[in-house]
Design an enzyme around this catalytic site. Structure first.
Site, mmCIF file in Angstrom:
data_model
loop_
_atom_site.group_PDB
_atom_site.id
_atom_site.type_symbol
_atom_site.label_atom_id
_atom_site.label_comp_id
_atom_site.label_asym_id
_atom_site.label_seq_id
_atom_site.Cartn_x
_atom_site.Cartn_y
_atom_site.Cartn_z
ATOM 1 C CG ASP A 121 -31.184 -70.016 49.262
ATOM 2 O OD1 ASP A 121 -31.267 -71.233 49.005
ATOM 3 O OD2 ASP A 121 -30.397 -69.565 50.118
ATOM 4 C CG ASP A 124 -23.869 -74.882 44.073
ATOM 5 O OD1 ASP A 124 -23.599 -75.171 42.898
ATOM 6 O OD2 ASP A 124 -23.003 -74.487 44.874
ATOM 7 C CG PHE A 173 -20.318 -67.230 45.629
ATOM 8 C CD1 PHE A 173 -20.676 -68.360 46.354
ATOM 9 C CD2 PHE A 173 -20.403 -65.989 46.245
ATOM 10 C CE1 PHE A 173 -21.115 -68.251 47.667
ATOM 11 C CE2 PHE A 173 -20.843 -65.870 47.560
ATOM 12 C CZ PHE A 173 -21.190 -67.003 48.271
ATOM 13 N NE ARG A 186 -27.738 -63.597 55.447
ATOM 14 C CZ ARG A 186 -27.476 -64.844 55.092
ATOM 15 N NH1 ARG A 186 -28.047 -65.365 54.037
ATOM 16 N NH2 ARG A 186 -26.640 -65.587 55.791
HETATM 17 P P1 5GP Z 1 -26.119 -77.258 47.429
HETATM 18 O O1 5GP Z 1 -26.303 -78.276 48.514
HETATM 19 O O2 5GP Z 1 -27.253 -77.242 46.436
HETATM 20 O O3 5GP Z 1 -24.781 -77.383 46.760
HETATM 21 O O4 5GP Z 1 -26.011 -75.847 48.136
HETATM 22 C C1 5GP Z 1 -27.100 -75.143 48.546
HETATM 23 C C2 5GP Z 1 -26.739 -74.051 49.510
HETATM 24 O O5 5GP Z 1 -25.397 -73.544 49.301
HETATM 25 C C3 5GP Z 1 -27.647 -72.878 49.275
HETATM 26 O O6 5GP Z 1 -28.843 -72.998 50.013
HETATM 27 C C4 5GP Z 1 -26.789 -71.714 49.707
HETATM 28 O O7 5GP Z 1 -26.876 -71.546 51.093
HETATM 29 C C5 5GP Z 1 -25.380 -72.151 49.356
HETATM 30 N N1 5GP Z 1 -24.983 -71.632 48.028
HETATM 31 C C6 5GP Z 1 -24.797 -72.344 46.892
HETATM 32 N N2 5GP Z 1 -24.429 -71.555 45.872
HETATM 33 C C7 5GP Z 1 -24.391 -70.296 46.364
HETATM 34 C C8 5GP Z 1 -24.079 -69.004 45.777
HETATM 35 O O8 5GP Z 1 -23.776 -68.843 44.594
HETATM 36 N N3 5GP Z 1 -24.152 -67.936 46.616
HETATM 37 C C9 5GP Z 1 -24.491 -68.032 47.934
HETATM 38 N N4 5GP Z 1 -24.525 -66.915 48.640
HETATM 39 N N5 5GP Z 1 -24.788 -69.229 48.515
HETATM 40 C C10 5GP Z 1 -24.739 -70.339 47.735
#
Ligand code: 5GP
Length: 209
Positions: A121, A124, A173, A186
């Site tokens: 999805d 980040d 976010f 969602r």
């Molecule tokens: P990472 O490990 O890349 O920092 O984070 C990945 C996970 O954090 C994503 O799969 C998601 O579940 C959550 N996440 C990161 N940024 C966002 C955002 O802007 N919105 C939402 N709803 N979830 C996020």
């Protein structure tokens, strides 16, 4: 593979109106309209059709955020594919990713020798994806490709394998098209930014009496 530039997010069109429906309550701004998402989904499905014609790839999605994206890509593919899901949860503070995850639901099958396509999805910090890739590589698939709907523009993100990104977005976010805030939003068909009041209301509610 290079980032696909063919989307409308950075052209000078007016921001799409927020639909008048209750699932959109709290939405401040539509960042990526449904039409643009579906356009990219179809392009990605065609690319995967071409790459994996004789290989019956396994699409792997991480629950719950990738569910919408995975299903839409799958529906537009015309070659035989299989799908599977994992569910993971992060350790530590929920607002920042530690990259250490616990597997709540593993794959239903062995992947040794298989061609894997991870459908993500959002990338980040990249830590969750990095962990997942390490885990799956140890199971000796033939190869792994990573397709992400969204990638945040973050200078300090880890350098993790992402082969195809549908949309690069600012470091905000976002919710919708599978992504939640406190398990809601969602089912929005687009990606949006929330009104900051939504967060402050939630923190007031969460305060002990
Ligand atoms: P990472 O490990 O890349 O920092 O984070 C990945 C996970 O954090 C994503 O799969 C998601 O579940 C959550 N996440 C990161 N940024 C966002 C955002 O802007 N919105 C939402 N709803 N979830 C996020």
């Amino acid at each position: 593979m290079t980032h696909h530039e063919d989307n409308d997010t950075d052209t000078e069109q007016p921001a799409p109106a927020i639909p008048d429906e209750t699932r959109a309550d709290g939405v401040a701004r539509v960042l990526i309209p449904e039409r643009d998402i579906q356009h990219e989904v179809q392009a990605i499905a065609r690319e995967l059709d071409g790459e994996y014609r004789d290989d019956r790839p396994l699409l792997i999605g991480v629950l719950k955020g990738a569910a919408s994206f995975l299903v839409d890509v799958m529906k537009h593919m015309t070659i035989p594919v299989e799908i599977d899901f994992m569910a993971i949860s992060s350790y530590g503070a929920s607002t920042t990713s530690s990259g250490v995850v616990r597997i709540l639901k593993d794959l239903d099958q062995e992947i040794v020798g298989r061609r894997i396509i991870i459908i993500e999805d959002i990338v980040d910090s990249g830590l969750t994806l990095q962990y997942l890739l390490d885990l799956l590589r140890r199971r000796e698939p033939k190869d792994i490709r990573v397709v992400a709907l969204l990638k945040k523009n973050k200078p300090n993100a880890v350098d993790v394998q992402v082969d195809r990104v549908a949309f690069e977005i600012p470091d905000e976010f976002v919710v919708g098209y599978g992504l939640d805030y406190a398990e809601i939003y969602r089912n929005l068909p687009y990606v949006a930014v929330l009104d900051p009041e939504v967060y402050s209301e939630a923190s007031v509610k969460a305060e002990p009496e």
